[in-house]
Design a protein around this motif. Structure first.
Motif, mmCIF file in Angstrom:
data_model
loop_
_atom_site.group_PDB
_atom_site.id
_atom_site.type_symbol
_atom_site.label_atom_id
_atom_site.label_comp_id
_atom_site.label_asym_id
_atom_site.label_seq_id
_atom_site.Cartn_x
_atom_site.Cartn_y
_atom_site.Cartn_z
ATOM 1 N N PRO A 58 0.933 -1.166 0.071
ATOM 2 C CA PRO A 58 -0.089 -0.052 0.126
ATOM 3 C C PRO A 58 0.918 1.403 0.141
ATOM 4 O O PRO A 58 0.473 2.349 -0.658
ATOM 5 C CB PRO A 58 -0.865 -0.127 1.305
ATOM 6 C CG PRO A 58 -1.027 -1.688 1.522
ATOM 7 C CD PRO A 58 0.245 -2.213 1.198
ATOM 8 N N MET A 59 2.073 1.309 0.781
ATOM 9 C CA MET A 59 2.665 2.625 0.822
ATOM 10 C C MET A 59 3.276 2.817 -0.446
ATOM 11 O O MET A 59 3.201 4.155 -0.991
ATOM 12 C CB MET A 59 3.922 2.134 1.923
ATOM 13 C CG MET A 59 4.860 3.369 1.791
ATOM 14 S SD MET A 59 6.243 2.805 2.910
ATOM 15 C CE MET A 59 7.472 4.175 2.616
ATOM 16 N N MET A 118 -1.631 8.716 2.694
ATOM 17 C CA MET A 118 -0.166 8.053 3.171
ATOM 18 C C MET A 118 0.314 8.174 4.612
ATOM 19 O O MET A 118 0.956 7.538 5.247
ATOM 20 C CB MET A 118 0.969 8.727 2.176
ATOM 21 C CG MET A 118 0.796 8.383 0.812
ATOM 22 S SD MET A 118 1.830 9.367 -0.285
ATOM 23 C CE MET A 118 3.394 8.427 -0.104
ATOM 24 N N TYR A 120 -2.028 8.220 6.905
ATOM 25 C CA TYR A 120 -2.859 7.097 7.571
ATOM 26 C C TYR A 120 -2.250 5.876 7.389
ATOM 27 O O TYR A 120 -2.376 4.750 8.452
ATOM 28 C CB TYR A 120 -4.289 6.971 7.111
ATOM 29 C CG TYR A 120 -5.231 5.912 7.374
ATOM 30 C CD1 TYR A 120 -5.789 6.129 8.779
ATOM 31 C CD2 TYR A 120 -5.686 4.864 6.679
ATOM 32 C CE1 TYR A 120 -6.766 4.989 9.248
ATOM 33 C CE2 TYR A 120 -6.370 4.030 7.046
ATOM 34 C CZ TYR A 120 -6.923 3.931 8.374
ATOM 35 O OH TYR A 120 -7.646 3.000 8.792
ATOM 36 N N ASP A 121 -1.693 5.443 6.023
ATOM 37 C CA ASP A 121 -1.097 4.071 6.032
ATOM 38 C C ASP A 121 -0.016 3.767 6.917
ATOM 39 O O ASP A 121 0.338 2.936 7.298
ATOM 40 C CB ASP A 121 -0.602 4.239 4.478
ATOM 41 C CG ASP A 121 0.194 3.054 4.198
ATOM 42 O OD1 ASP A 121 -0.432 1.910 4.180
ATOM 43 O OD2 ASP A 121 1.691 3.014 4.191
ATOM 44 N N ARG A 122 0.886 4.964 7.305
ATOM 45 C CA ARG A 122 1.952 4.944 8.060
ATOM 46 C C ARG A 122 1.460 4.712 9.630
ATOM 47 O O ARG A 122 2.018 3.792 10.433
ATOM 48 C CB ARG A 122 2.918 5.972 8.061
ATOM 49 C CG ARG A 122 3.684 6.198 6.809
ATOM 50 C CD ARG A 122 4.599 5.172 6.541
ATOM 51 N NE ARG A 122 4.024 3.998 6.022
ATOM 52 C CZ ARG A 122 4.337 2.708 5.923
ATOM 53 N NH1 ARG A 122 5.502 2.363 6.719
ATOM 54 N NH2 ARG A 122 3.597 1.743 5.393
ATOM 55 N N TYR A 132 -2.119 -4.619 9.879
ATOM 56 C CA TYR A 132 -1.743 -3.864 8.621
ATOM 57 C C TYR A 132 -2.306 -4.524 7.322
ATOM 58 O O TYR A 132 -3.247 -3.799 6.397
ATOM 59 C CB TYR A 132 -0.373 -3.646 8.584
ATOM 60 C CG TYR A 132 0.061 -2.923 7.475
ATOM 61 C CD1 TYR A 132 -0.345 -1.426 7.519
ATOM 62 C CD2 TYR A 132 0.710 -3.340 6.289
ATOM 63 C CE1 TYR A 132 -0.051 -0.802 6.440
ATOM 64 C CE2 TYR A 132 0.841 -2.416 5.225
ATOM 65 C CZ TYR A 132 0.461 -1.260 5.155
ATOM 66 O OH TYR A 132 1.012 -0.523 4.246
ATOM 67 N N MET A 136 -5.417 -2.367 5.418
ATOM 68 C CA MET A 136 -5.007 -1.679 4.190
ATOM 69 C C MET A 136 -4.990 -2.856 3.242
ATOM 70 O O MET A 136 -3.959 -3.035 2.535
ATOM 71 C CB MET A 136 -3.634 -1.375 4.383
ATOM 72 C CG MET A 136 -3.884 -0.023 5.526
ATOM 73 S SD MET A 136 -4.675 1.451 5.235
ATOM 74 C CE MET A 136 -3.989 2.149 3.625
ATOM 75 N N CYS A 141 -7.539 0.274 -0.286
ATOM 76 C CA CYS A 141 -6.576 1.243 -0.960
ATOM 77 C C CYS A 141 -7.185 1.857 -2.171
ATOM 78 O O CYS A 141 -6.973 3.022 -2.404
ATOM 79 C CB CYS A 141 -5.243 0.314 -0.995
ATOM 80 S SG CYS A 141 -4.380 0.069 -0.005
#
Length: 312
Positions: A58-59, A118, A120-122, A132, A136, A141
């Protein structure tokens, strides 16, 4: 009742960065170089992410979309500027000007939303590492990306349609190198109070909410990292956020600078210089920030360059 000397505007004149003819070759070369570096750098990130299966996370999915958006954003401003310098013709049609306003607002809005996504992803990766992959997932995504696109399109379309309600008279010179929303509103000979009011209220909401989300995400991230007992774990957690924080600071810092300079200075040239940082320099530096601070990206770049004979 006194009538306004109003004519139908078919084009505007972009005054650019300087009216000095001797500086035009230098400006052309400088911005052509910036354009090529930005396009190539972001294309390399897209190529690196798509060709390396280890980066199919996702990142890097959001990073790839951010790079594509940066290419689109810079293509809305520099090519027209270079053509104007080359032809020594600084006009832009009314329709093209409105299109440029819409595209700039749209792509800047997408970048704004993607940076929040991004963050929120972290947050999920560091604060909820065991969940995770569940949180995600591919569907989430895709929905986050589509929602970002939808919000940006609506925001840009709203402001562009509001410009259509304005009337323009004989003042058609824009002290800028692209059709910037505030500059267009300023040229109107009809009442533009509502436009200014909506620009600041809607923009504060549209850009303020993601900024608040980013700040909130990093408050939780820092709190979680400080609770870690391992120094190695702390370093790894902060290193995964370092590139994103740098890009966030650059994007919102320069964007905030544009609004501050336009509000507290009467010099259009100072506002233009601030806009260069906001719409061009940020997009050029993003690939360098992510490639220089990220070991996985460096590894992916080495794989790509090793396959290109003339780079060996």
């Amino acid at each position: 009742m006194e009538t306004v000397n109003q004519t139908i505007i078919s084009e505007f004149i972009l005054l650019g960065l300087s009216d000095d003819p001797t500086l035009q070759p230098f400006i052309f070369t400088l911005f052509l170089t910036i354009y090529l570096i930005t396009t190539l750098g972001n294309l390399l990130i897209i190529l690196a992410v798509s060709s390396d299966s280890q980066l199919h996370t996702p990142m890097y999915f959001f990073l790839c979309n951010l790079s594509f958006n940066d290419i689109c954003l810079i293509n809305t401003t520099i090519p027209k500027m270079l053509v104007n310098i080359q032809r020594e013709d600084h006009t832009i049609t009314y329709t093209a000007c409105l299109s440029q306003v819409y595209l700039i607002l749209n792509f800047a809005g997408i970048e704004n939303c993607l940076l929040a996504v991004m963050a929120y992803d972290r947050y999920v990766a560091i604060c909820h590492p065991l969940k995770y992959t569940v949180i995600m997932n591919q569907y989430v995504c895709a929905m986050l990306l589509l929602f970002s696109l939808f919000l940006s399109i609506v925001h840009a379309l709203f402001h562009t349609l509001m410009i259509l309600l304005l009337s323009f008279c004989t003042e058609i010179e824009i002290p800028h190198f692209f059709c910037e929303l505030a500059q267009i509103i300023r040229l109107a000979c009809s009442d533009n109070f509502i436009n200014y009011l909506l620009v600041y209220t809607v923009s504060v909401l549209f850009f303020g909410v993601p900024v608040f989300g980013i700040i909130l995400s990093y408050i939780h991230i820092i709190s979680s990292v400080l609770k870690m007992s391992s120094l190695g774990g702390k370093y790894k957690a902060f290193s995964t956020c370092g590139s994103h924080l740098s890009v966030v600071s650059l994007f919102y810092g320069t964007g905030f600078g544009v609004h501050i300079s336009s509000a507290f200075t009467d010099s259009p040239k100072k506002t233009v210089v601030a806009s260069v940082m906001y719409t061009i320099i940020t997009q050029m530096l993003n690939p360098f920030i992510y490639s220089l601070r990220n070991k996985e990206m460096k590894k992916a770049f080495r794989k790509i360059t090793s396959k290109i004979p003339f780079l060996l």
